[in-house]
Design a protein around this motif. Structure first.
Motif, mmCIF file in Angstrom:
data_model
loop_
_atom_site.group_PDB
_atom_site.id
_atom_site.type_symbol
_atom_site.label_atom_id
_atom_site.label_comp_id
_atom_site.label_asym_id
_atom_site.label_seq_id
_atom_site.Cartn_x
_atom_site.Cartn_y
_atom_site.Cartn_z
ATOM 1 N N ASP A 69 -2.811 1.147 4.722
ATOM 2 C CA ASP A 69 -4.117 0.370 5.510
ATOM 3 C C ASP A 69 -4.927 2.016 6.028
ATOM 4 O OD1 ASP A 69 -5.702 -1.407 7.889
ATOM 5 O OD2 ASP A 69 -4.690 0.884 8.720
ATOM 6 N N GLN A 70 -4.663 3.010 6.073
ATOM 7 C CA GLN A 70 -5.577 4.268 5.829
ATOM 8 C C GLN A 70 -5.616 4.826 4.625
ATOM 9 O OE1 GLN A 70 -2.034 7.035 7.023
ATOM 10 N NE2 GLN A 70 -3.337 7.420 9.469
ATOM 11 N N ILE A 71 -5.056 4.347 4.126
ATOM 12 C CA ILE A 71 -5.917 4.709 2.277
ATOM 13 C C ILE A 71 -7.130 3.799 2.233
ATOM 14 C CG2 ILE A 71 -4.940 4.367 -0.075
ATOM 15 C CD1 ILE A 71 -3.728 6.273 0.556
ATOM 16 N N LYS A 72 -6.466 2.523 2.024
ATOM 17 C CA LYS A 72 -7.639 0.639 2.654
ATOM 18 C C LYS A 72 -9.262 1.587 3.539
ATOM 19 C CE LYS A 72 -5.212 -2.744 1.765
ATOM 20 N NZ LYS A 72 -4.741 -4.514 2.687
ATOM 21 N N SER A 73 -8.600 2.253 4.782
ATOM 22 C CA SER A 73 -10.276 2.939 5.025
ATOM 23 C C SER A 73 -11.031 3.931 4.624
ATOM 24 C CB SER A 73 -9.579 3.442 6.505
ATOM 25 O OG SER A 73 -8.894 2.962 7.365
ATOM 26 N N GLN A 74 -9.992 4.821 3.689
ATOM 27 C CA GLN A 74 -10.945 5.960 3.202
ATOM 28 C C GLN A 74 -10.964 5.618 1.955
ATOM 29 O OE1 GLN A 74 -9.313 9.667 1.981
ATOM 30 N NE2 GLN A 74 -6.976 8.940 2.768
ATOM 31 N N ILE A 75 -10.774 3.965 0.982
ATOM 32 C CA ILE A 75 -11.155 4.157 -0.016
ATOM 33 C C ILE A 75 -12.598 3.088 0.787
ATOM 34 C CG2 ILE A 75 -11.516 1.655 -1.787
ATOM 35 C CD1 ILE A 75 -8.206 1.939 -1.644
ATOM 36 N N GLY A 76 -12.835 2.596 1.932
ATOM 37 C CA GLY A 76 -13.826 1.336 1.680
ATOM 38 C C GLY A 76 -15.133 2.305 2.900
ATOM 39 N N ALA A 77 -14.296 3.864 3.306
ATOM 40 C CA ALA A 77 -15.856 4.933 3.301
ATOM 41 C C ALA A 77 -16.397 5.247 2.192
ATOM 42 C CB ALA A 77 -14.794 6.085 4.062
#
Length: 306
Positions: free
Chosen positions: A22-30
């Motif tokens: 989930d944290q990786i997805k947040s970084q990709i989203g940013a």
């Protein structure tokens, strides 16, 4: 004609092995502006679950993770009857029936008892979420409409019993109205309660039978609250509040406690009639703010049978 062009792009992300998916997805989203609810990550053919860490999948430095952008979104499911809110990750291509299945799994509500509402309208099971106008972050509400039928009994004023076929989603007010119609009783003053240790406890009119934990074959009581006066032998007046389903025995016990009197040394007289033990206040038509006289047993009294 139409052709499809597959564009492959590689994005470098600085991570720790203890970071969650989930944290990786947040970084990709940013970095890429892709909502994380629309991201699906795969590594070595395995779907990466949001709550797991990279170390759970043995992902090492300089390895590649595949990203697929989907039509996913996150919605909230509010279930007011149990005070619960569930967060769901869904796809716009899923149907309302699919969402109901997840609600049953996570909330324990059977499919045929769910009614999903959004923006003031009911969502039909065969419709896709994309057809319902739902978007990321929005909320749908679940009305619980049990189909379960119950047979309950309502004792009316302690005199007679009415058997009723009802449903779990009926309110206490619905049951009260049914009894009043069957008995020809005026509405508004009657109360429905349940007999428990220590007496009868009133049930809330606006609550459903399910919320009040009413079960099949339960026995309920219909009564009214009444306040009346006891005129003692010494000319004093006691104010007593009781239920019309209470018996003369209970009235006498309350008087004995208030006046610290021994049992059986007095009897009660109402409108010229001796109140017999075991009969209810309703049977004697004891009215609000009326007076019951207390008489000492100086001589043998023949009690009037109702």
């Amino acid at each position: 004609m139409q052709v499809y062009v597959k564009v492959i792009k590689t994005v470098a992300v600085d991570v720790k092995c203890t970071d969650t998916v989930d944290q990786i997805k947040s970084q990709i989203g940013a970095i890429e502006g892709i909502d994380k609810n629309q991201q699906t990550l795969f590594f070595a053919g395995n779907h990466l679950e949001d709550d797991n860490m990279l170390s759970d999948y043995s992902i090492l430095a300089n390895t590649s993770v595949d990203l697929y952008v989907t039509d996913g979104m996150q919605i909230s499911v509010s279930i007011p009857s149990v005070g619960k809110i569930i967060k769901l990750n869904v796809k716009k291509s899923q149907s309302v029936a699919d969402v109901k299945a997840v609600i049953m799994e996570k909330g324990g509500i059977p499919l045929d008892e769910q009614m999903l509402m959004h923006a003031g309208r009911q969502l039909e099971g065969h419709h896709l979420l994309s057809q319902c106008g739902l978007s990321n972050g929005q909320t749908i509400h679940v009305l619980v409409c049990p189909n379960a039928k119950l047979r309950i009994s309502v004792n009316v004023y302690g005199e007679r019993t009415r058997d009723l076929d009802v449903k779990l989603w009926y309110t206490i007010a619905d049951v009260k109205l049914m009894v009043e119609n069957l008995e020809g009783l005026p509405s508004g003053k009657n109360i429905i309660g349940r007999t428990q240790l220590g007496g009868v406890v009133a049930l809330e009119d606006t609550e459903t039978l399910q919320n009040q934990h009413v079960r099949n074959n339960d026995n309920l009581v219909m009564y009214q609250n009444v306040q009346f006066f006891i005129r003692t032998c010494e000319g004093k007046t006691l104010t007593i509040s009781m239920k019309t389903c209470d018996t003369t025995d209970e009235v006498m016990k309350k008087i004995e406690e208030r006046l610290h009197m021994k049992e059986g040394v007095f009897y009660l007289l109402y409108r010229g009639r001796v109140l017999c033990l075991g009969n209810t206040l309703h049977e004697y038509k004891v009215e609000n703010n009326s007076t019951i006289h207390m008489c000492l047993r100086n001589s043998y009294v023949v009690e009037d049978n109702v």
